[in-house]
Design a protein around this motif. Structure first.
Motif, short mmCIF file in Angstrom:
data_model
loop_
_atom_site.label_atom_id
_atom_site.label_comp_id
_atom_site.label_asym_id
_atom_site.label_seq_id
_atom_site.Cartn_x
_atom_site.Cartn_y
_atom_site.Cartn_z
N SER A 102 26.33 12.39 0.83
CA SER A 102 25.18 13.08 0.24
C SER A 102 24.95 12.66 -1.21
O SER A 102 23.80 12.60 -1.67
CB SER A 102 25.36 14.59 0.33
N SER A 103 26.02 12.34 -1.94
CA SER A 103 25.86 11.92 -3.33
C SER A 103 25.09 10.60 -3.43
O SER A 103 24.25 10.41 -4.32
CB SER A 103 27.24 11.76 -4.00
N THR A 104 25.37 9.69 -2.48
CA THR A 104 24.65 8.42 -2.46
C THR A 104 23.20 8.64 -2.04
O THR A 104 22.28 8.01 -2.59
CB THR A 104 25.32 7.43 -1.50
N VAL A 105 22.96 9.54 -1.09
CA VAL A 105 21.60 9.84 -0.66
C VAL A 105 20.77 10.37 -1.83
O VAL A 105 19.60 9.99 -2.01
CB VAL A 105 21.60 10.85 0.51
N LYS A 106 21.36 11.20 -2.66
CA LYS A 106 20.66 11.72 -3.84
C LYS A 106 20.30 10.59 -4.80
O LYS A 106 19.22 10.59 -5.40
CB LYS A 106 21.51 12.77 -4.54
N GLN A 107 21.22 9.62 -4.93
CA GLN A 107 20.95 8.46 -5.78
C GLN A 107 19.79 7.64 -5.22
O GLN A 107 18.93 7.15 -5.96
CB GLN A 107 22.21 7.59 -5.91
N ILE A 108 19.76 7.51 -3.90
CA ILE A 108 18.67 6.76 -3.25
C ILE A 108 17.34 7.47 -3.46
O ILE A 108 16.32 6.84 -3.77
CB ILE A 108 18.96 6.59 -1.74
N GLU A 109 17.33 8.80 -3.33
CA GLU A 109 16.09 9.56 -3.54
C GLU A 109 15.59 9.42 -4.97
O GLU A 109 14.38 9.31 -5.21
CB GLU A 109 16.32 11.02 -3.17
N GLY A 110 16.51 9.38 -5.92
CA GLY A 110 16.13 9.15 -7.31
C GLY A 110 15.57 7.75 -7.51
O GLY A 110 14.62 7.54 -8.29
N TYR A 111 16.13 6.80 -6.82
CA TYR A 111 15.69 5.40 -6.88
C TYR A 111 14.27 5.28 -6.32
O TYR A 111 13.41 4.61 -6.91
CB TYR A 111 16.67 4.57 -6.07
N TRP A 112 14.01 5.93 -5.18
CA TRP A 112 12.64 5.92 -4.62
C TRP A 112 11.64 6.47 -5.63
O TRP A 112 10.55 5.92 -5.79
CB TRP A 112 12.59 6.78 -3.35
N LYS A 113 12.02 7.55 -6.27
CA LYS A 113 11.10 8.18 -7.24
C LYS A 113 10.82 7.27 -8.41
O LYS A 113 9.66 7.12 -8.85
CB LYS A 113 11.68 9.51 -7.71
N SER A 114 11.87 6.63 -8.93
CA SER A 114 11.71 5.78 -10.13
C SER A 114 10.99 4.47 -9.81
O SER A 114 10.21 3.98 -10.62
CB SER A 114 13.06 5.48 -10.76
N LYS A 115 11.24 3.91 -8.61
CA LYS A 115 10.66 2.61 -8.26
C LYS A 115 9.30 2.70 -7.59
O LYS A 115 8.45 1.82 -7.74
CB LYS A 115 11.62 1.85 -7.34
N LEU A 116 9.10 3.78 -6.80
CA LEU A 116 7.89 3.89 -5.98
C LEU A 116 7.06 5.13 -6.28
O LEU A 116 5.94 5.26 -5.79
CB LEU A 116 8.26 3.90 -4.49
N GLY A 117 7.62 6.05 -7.07
CA GLY A 117 6.93 7.30 -7.34
C GLY A 117 6.87 8.21 -6.12
O GLY A 117 5.97 9.05 -6.01
N LEU A 118 7.85 8.06 -5.20
CA LEU A 118 7.86 8.85 -3.96
C LEU A 118 9.07 9.77 -3.88
O LEU A 118 10.12 9.47 -4.42
CB LEU A 118 7.87 7.91 -2.74
N PRO A 136 0.84 -1.20 0.00
CA PRO A 136 0.00 0.00 0.00
C PRO A 136 0.88 1.26 0.00
O PRO A 136 1.91 1.30 0.67
CB PRO A 136 -0.79 -0.13 1.31
N LYS A 137 0.45 2.27 -0.76
CA LYS A 137 1.27 3.47 -0.88
C LYS A 137 1.55 4.12 0.46
O LYS A 137 2.65 4.62 0.72
CB LYS A 137 0.59 4.48 -1.82
N ALA A 138 0.59 4.10 1.37
CA ALA A 138 0.78 4.70 2.69
C ALA A 138 1.90 4.02 3.46
O ALA A 138 2.64 4.65 4.22
CB ALA A 138 -0.52 4.65 3.48
N THR A 139 2.01 2.70 3.26
CA THR A 139 3.08 1.95 3.93
C THR A 139 4.45 2.43 3.46
O THR A 139 5.31 2.78 4.27
CB THR A 139 2.93 0.45 3.65
N ASN A 140 4.64 2.45 2.15
CA ASN A 140 5.93 2.85 1.61
C ASN A 140 6.22 4.33 1.85
O ASN A 140 7.38 4.71 2.07
CB ASN A 140 6.01 2.52 0.13
N GLU A 141 5.19 5.16 1.82
CA GLU A 141 5.39 6.58 2.13
C GLU A 141 5.94 6.75 3.54
O GLU A 141 6.86 7.54 3.78
CB GLU A 141 4.09 7.35 1.99
N GLY A 142 5.38 6.02 4.48
CA GLY A 142 5.83 6.11 5.86
C GLY A 142 7.26 5.66 6.03
O GLY A 142 8.05 6.31 6.73
N VAL A 143 7.63 4.54 5.38
CA VAL A 143 9.00 4.03 5.48
C VAL A 143 9.98 5.00 4.84
O VAL A 143 11.04 5.31 5.39
CB VAL A 143 9.11 2.64 4.83
N VAL A 144 9.64 5.50 3.65
CA VAL A 144 10.52 6.42 2.95
C VAL A 144 10.72 7.71 3.76
O VAL A 144 11.84 8.23 3.84
CB VAL A 144 9.98 6.73 1.53
#
Length: 340
Positions: A324-340, A290-298
């Motif tokens: 910070s460079s890796t964190v930016k990569q993770i944030e991009g990954y969240w967006k591409s995989k989960l739309g978050l 559920p989107k709410a689940t992943n939103e909370g974890v992210v």
């Protein structure tokens, strides 16, 4: 914080995915005990700031993988990454959360933290059952300034499915052809000798109690429980201490941007300052939760990865925050995989 008494009452196996987020105020997780000390600290601070509760049950990396695959928890944590093929098969994604250091620990009369030196070959031979006495010539040669006792070595290892074991065994496989051939590396292996303890805390507890024992734990457990961790000789032939400086040196070689789904192993890294048993803890989510689940974890892990307070809490426990460079990569990954 007393790591030995970390315990959470939530029954993870009784929770379905529908129960993974309760009224958007409670998130459940399980898995790696290596990350448990800092995750417990983060959870307390996060609840204080947001009201959201993080119930993390530990159980070992194998348990975390099992629980997230079954949809029993909102997130799992593992110190052994899954391949992209494994992730796709089970509707999972993974991202790194923290860099950890795994250290040998010993219980010998008069031996203080950081006093004894070991190398990969000697460590492998101890865990193969080939070196059985603390005054074995191979150990003596590395510790000429110490008077070592004629005492049997009691080997302690993990009894559960463990990413800490995977990284420890992966390191031994890189430095000992015999270990690689006979034992190999996985979260659960067929140990040639020794006594098993459940979780990092179980290994720490056994080593505390048994004179003449040796084990391996995430460094926070060694520090918090005042255990005699050893120094190691690294890939560059240098004697190094398990601390923030040497973990950071090993982590400096990590280029997650070139690794699909962040699959990268950090053991036996090059560099004069690198700690040889450095590792990563990854967090796993279901992409069909559920989107709410992943939103909370992210939201929680975005805070842990970017908050100065969270980073400070990690460093106080000898964990290495991600750059910070890796964190930016993770944030991009969240967006591409989960739309978050």
């Amino acid at each position: 914080m007393n790591i030995k008494v970390v315990a959470l009452s939530v029954s993870l196996l009784s929770l379905g995915m529908a129960g993974a987020v309760q009224a958007a105020q409670t998130l459940t997780g399980s898995g790696s005990t290596a990350i448990q000390p800092v995750l417990t600290k983060w959870a307390a601070t996060y609840k204080e700031n947001t009201g959201v509760e993080i119930n993390y049950g530990g159980g070992g990396s194998g348990q975390g993988i099992k629980d997230i695959k079954a949809g029993q928890v909102a997130f799992g944590a593992t110190d052994k990454p899954l391949t992209s093929e494994e992730l796709r098969k089970d509707h999972l994604i993974q991202f790194p959360a923290i860099i950890i250091g795994i250290a040998p620990i010993v219980n010998l009369p008069g031996v203080e933290p950081g006093q004894m030196v070991l190398d990969g070959k000697v460590l492998a031979d101890i865990y193969l059952g080939k070196i059985t006495k603390w005054n074995d010539p191979a150990i003596v040669a590395l510790n000429k300034q110490m008077k070592l006792p004629d005492l049997d070595i009691t080997v302690v290892h993990r009894s559960d499915g463990s990413g800490t074991t995977f990284n420890f065994a992966d390191y031994l496989s890189k430095v000992s052809p015999e270990w690689k051939q006979k034992v190999g590396a996985d979260t659960a292996i067929s140990w040639p000798v020794g006594t098993g303890g459940k979780g990092n805390q179980g290994v720490a507890s056994f080593v505390q109690k048994i004179v003449g024992s040796i084990g391996y734990v995430e460094q926070a457990y060694a520090v918090e429980n005042k255990l005699a961790y050893t120094r190691m000789i690294n890939a560059a032939g240098k004697v190094v201490m398990p601390d923030m400086k040497t973990f950071q040196a090993a982590a400096a070689n990590a280029n997650y941007g070139k690794a699909e789904d962040f699959y990268l192993i950090l053991t036996d890294q090059k560099g004069a300052q690198s700690w040889p048993i450095t590792a990563t803890t990854w967090v796993m989510l279901r992409d069909d939760a559920p989107k709410a689940t992943n939103e909370g974890v992210v939201k929680f892990f975005r805070w842990s990865l970017t908050s100065p307070k969270a980073q400070q809490e990690a460093e106080q426990l000898a964990y290495v925050p991600l750059p910070s460079s890796t964190v930016k990569q993770i944030e991009g990954y969240w967006k591409s995989k989960l739309g978050l």
